[in-house]
Design a protein around this motif. Structure first.
Motif, PDB file in Angstrom:
ATOM      1  N   ASP A 143      30.107  22.845  -0.292  1.00  0.00           N
ATOM      2  CA  ASP A 143      30.176  23.871   0.748  1.00  0.00           C
ATOM      3  C   ASP A 143      28.813  24.076   1.403  1.00  0.00           C
ATOM      4  O   ASP A 143      27.767  23.933   0.759  1.00  0.00           O
ATOM      5  CB  ASP A 143      30.625  25.217   0.157  1.00  0.00           C
ATOM      6  CG  ASP A 143      32.128  25.313  -0.012  1.00  0.00           C
ATOM      7  OD1 ASP A 143      32.834  24.419   0.497  1.00  0.00           O
ATOM      8  OD2 ASP A 143      32.591  26.280  -0.637  1.00  0.00           O
ATOM      9  N   CYS A 173      20.812  27.187   6.610  1.00  0.00           N
ATOM     10  CA  CYS A 173      21.951  26.913   5.746  1.00  0.00           C
ATOM     11  C   CYS A 173      21.559  25.930   4.651  1.00  0.00           C
ATOM     12  O   CYS A 173      20.566  25.219   4.744  1.00  0.00           O
ATOM     13  CB  CYS A 173      23.146  26.396   6.542  1.00  0.00           C
ATOM     14  SG  CYS A 173      22.842  24.940   7.562  1.00  0.00           S
ATOM     15  N   ILE A 233      32.689  29.723  -3.572  1.00  0.00           N
ATOM     16  CA  ILE A 233      31.673  28.753  -3.142  1.00  0.00           C
ATOM     17  C   ILE A 233      31.834  27.510  -3.993  1.00  0.00           C
ATOM     18  O   ILE A 233      31.594  27.543  -5.208  1.00  0.00           O
ATOM     19  CB  ILE A 233      30.260  29.334  -3.285  1.00  0.00           C
ATOM     20  CG1 ILE A 233      30.116  30.605  -2.441  1.00  0.00           C
ATOM     21  CG2 ILE A 233      29.210  28.296  -2.887  1.00  0.00           C
ATOM     22  CD1 ILE A 233      28.785  31.317  -2.619  1.00  0.00           C
ATOM     23  N   VAL A 267      26.549  26.890   2.917  1.00  0.00           N
ATOM     24  CA  VAL A 267      26.397  28.336   2.897  1.00  0.00           C
ATOM     25  C   VAL A 267      25.282  28.729   3.856  1.00  0.00           C
ATOM     26  O   VAL A 267      24.178  28.180   3.803  1.00  0.00           O
ATOM     27  CB  VAL A 267      26.081  28.836   1.470  1.00  0.00           C
ATOM     28  CG1 VAL A 267      25.794  30.328   1.479  1.00  0.00           C
ATOM     29  CG2 VAL A 267      27.250  28.529   0.538  1.00  0.00           C
ATOM     30  N   LYS A 326      30.214  31.158   4.611  1.00  0.00           N
ATOM     31  CA  LYS A 326      30.402  29.720   4.454  1.00  0.00           C
ATOM     32  C   LYS A 326      30.766  29.109   5.800  1.00  0.00           C
ATOM     33  O   LYS A 326      31.283  29.790   6.682  1.00  0.00           O
ATOM     34  CB  LYS A 326      31.519  29.426   3.452  1.00  0.00           C
ATOM     35  CG  LYS A 326      31.227  29.816   2.035  1.00  0.00           C
ATOM     36  CD  LYS A 326      32.223  29.187   1.091  1.00  0.00           C
ATOM     37  CE  LYS A 326      33.663  29.451   1.520  1.00  0.00           C
ATOM     38  NZ  LYS A 326      34.637  28.798   0.630  1.00  0.00           N
ATOM     39  N   GLN A 327      30.568  27.808   5.923  1.00  0.00           N
ATOM     40  CA  GLN A 327      30.876  27.117   7.167  1.00  0.00           C
ATOM     41  C   GLN A 327      32.337  27.300   7.551  1.00  0.00           C
ATOM     42  O   GLN A 327      32.664  27.520   8.723  1.00  0.00           O
ATOM     43  CB  GLN A 327      30.557  25.632   7.039  1.00  0.00           C
ATOM     44  CG  GLN A 327      30.793  24.845   8.325  1.00  0.00           C
ATOM     45  CD  GLN A 327      30.574  23.365   8.138  1.00  0.00           C
ATOM     46  OE1 GLN A 327      30.753  22.841   7.053  1.00  0.00           O
ATOM     47  NE2 GLN A 327      30.193  22.691   9.191  1.00  0.00           N
ATOM     48  N   SER A 328      33.246  27.257   6.570  1.00  0.00           N
ATOM     49  CA  SER A 328      34.670  27.355   6.867  1.00  0.00           C
ATOM     50  C   SER A 328      35.069  28.731   7.417  1.00  0.00           C
ATOM     51  O   SER A 328      36.154  28.884   7.978  1.00  0.00           O
ATOM     52  CB  SER A 328      35.483  27.064   5.599  1.00  0.00           C
ATOM     53  OG  SER A 328      35.167  27.994   4.574  1.00  0.00           O
ATOM     54  N   GLU A 329      34.208  29.750   7.235  1.00  0.00           N
ATOM     55  CA  GLU A 329      34.526  31.095   7.684  1.00  0.00           C
ATOM     56  C   GLU A 329      34.041  31.380   9.099  1.00  0.00           C
ATOM     57  O   GLU A 329      34.327  32.434   9.655  1.00  0.00           O
ATOM     58  CB  GLU A 329      33.924  32.121   6.715  1.00  0.00           C
ATOM     59  CG  GLU A 329      34.505  32.030   5.323  1.00  0.00           C
ATOM     60  CD  GLU A 329      33.756  32.880   4.317  1.00  0.00           C
ATOM     61  OE1 GLU A 329      34.394  33.473   3.452  1.00  0.00           O
ATOM     62  OE2 GLU A 329      32.509  32.926   4.412  1.00  0.00           O
ATOM     63  N   ALA A 368      22.981  35.133   0.947  1.00  0.00           N
ATOM     64  CA  ALA A 368      24.074  34.248   1.352  1.00  0.00           C
ATOM     65  C   ALA A 368      25.157  35.107   2.007  1.00  0.00           C
ATOM     66  O   ALA A 368      25.700  36.011   1.382  1.00  0.00           O
ATOM     67  CB  ALA A 368      24.639  33.524   0.127  1.00  0.00           C
ATOM     68  N   THR A 420      23.353  23.236   1.542  1.00  0.00           N
ATOM     69  CA  THR A 420      24.525  22.575   0.983  1.00  0.00           C
ATOM     70  C   THR A 420      24.550  22.811  -0.522  1.00  0.00           C
ATOM     71  O   THR A 420      23.563  22.559  -1.209  1.00  0.00           O
ATOM     72  CB  THR A 420      24.500  21.063   1.262  1.00  0.00           C
ATOM     73  OG1 THR A 420      24.483  20.849   2.672  1.00  0.00           O
ATOM     74  CG2 THR A 420      25.726  20.385   0.676  1.00  0.00           C
TER      75      THR A 420
END
Length: 214
Positions: free
Chosen positions: A141, A124, A137, A143, A209-212, A206, A126
């Protein structure tokens, strides 16, 4: 898993390189190569790790001393009776610019994803900057990237430029090179070819994302 020092020596010999030749390719002294192979130097600089990984075709996580993709269960305590998924350690390899390419920086954080996730990821990055905001993005975030040497036109790729700069962009092949396109109209496309770039490499695709990550 073999010790990192043994892996370095084994790979050097597989490539038919002397310590001096390897040192020249990586950009360090012959003595440094000797100390890596003896184990005298256990932690190498980020820039040296990147170069050594490329020259000897060794995954960066191997040079970090990681012996597997999964973490021992005892290392991740959970309340009694709670399901414990198999987790994969994903290294934070540094920072990537979403505006102008930014020199890669050291990153020692580790993130965990489930190995049975529909997203296969290997490392990953940043993100710094706002040029990919229309792709969702944003600055800061994290990724996650699937390591692969090629991507299709229009896909969001993590690319390395001139051996030390990393960025996240939409990738397109052109007649005379490649074009990296932002998802923010205030940034012009970046064009690269043999005339203005000596070294260009796709690190991967890519994918999330971390939030997903659920």
């Amino acid at each position: 898993m073999k010790p990192v020092k043994a892996i370095i020596k084994e790979k050097r010999l597989e490539h038919g390189l002397t310590m001096k030749e390897l040192a020249q390719k990586v950009g360090v002294s012959e003595g440094t190569i000797s100390r890596w192979e003896s184990g005298e130097i256990a932690n190498m600089r980020r820039s040296a790790m990147v170069s050594l990984s490329k020259v000897l075709d060794i995954p960066p996580e191997t040079l970090m001393g990681w012996d597997s993709d999964t973490q021992k269960q005892d290392d991740i305590p959970l309340p009694e009776g709670v399901f414990r998924p198999t987790l994969k350690r994903v290294p934070m390899l540094g920072y990537a610019a979403a505006g102008e390419p930014l020199e890669n920086l050291d990153g020692q954080d580790t993130y965990y994803v489930e190995t049975d996730s529909k997203y296969r990821v290997d490392f990953c990055i940043t993100v710094c900057g706002d040029s990919m905001i229309n792709a969702g993005i944003n600055d800061g975030d994290i990724v996650f990237v699937r390591r692969q040497p090629e991507v299709e036109n229009g896909q969001v790729a993590c690319v390395e430029i001139e051996r030390s700069r990393v960025c996240i962009k939409r990738f397109y092949k052109t007649d005379n090179g490649v074009m990296l396109v932002s998802e923010n109209p205030k940034y012009a496309p970046l064009q690269f070819n043999e005339a203005n770039c000596d070294d260009f490499r796709i690190l991967g695709l890519a994918v999330i994302k971390q939030s997903e990550i659920q």
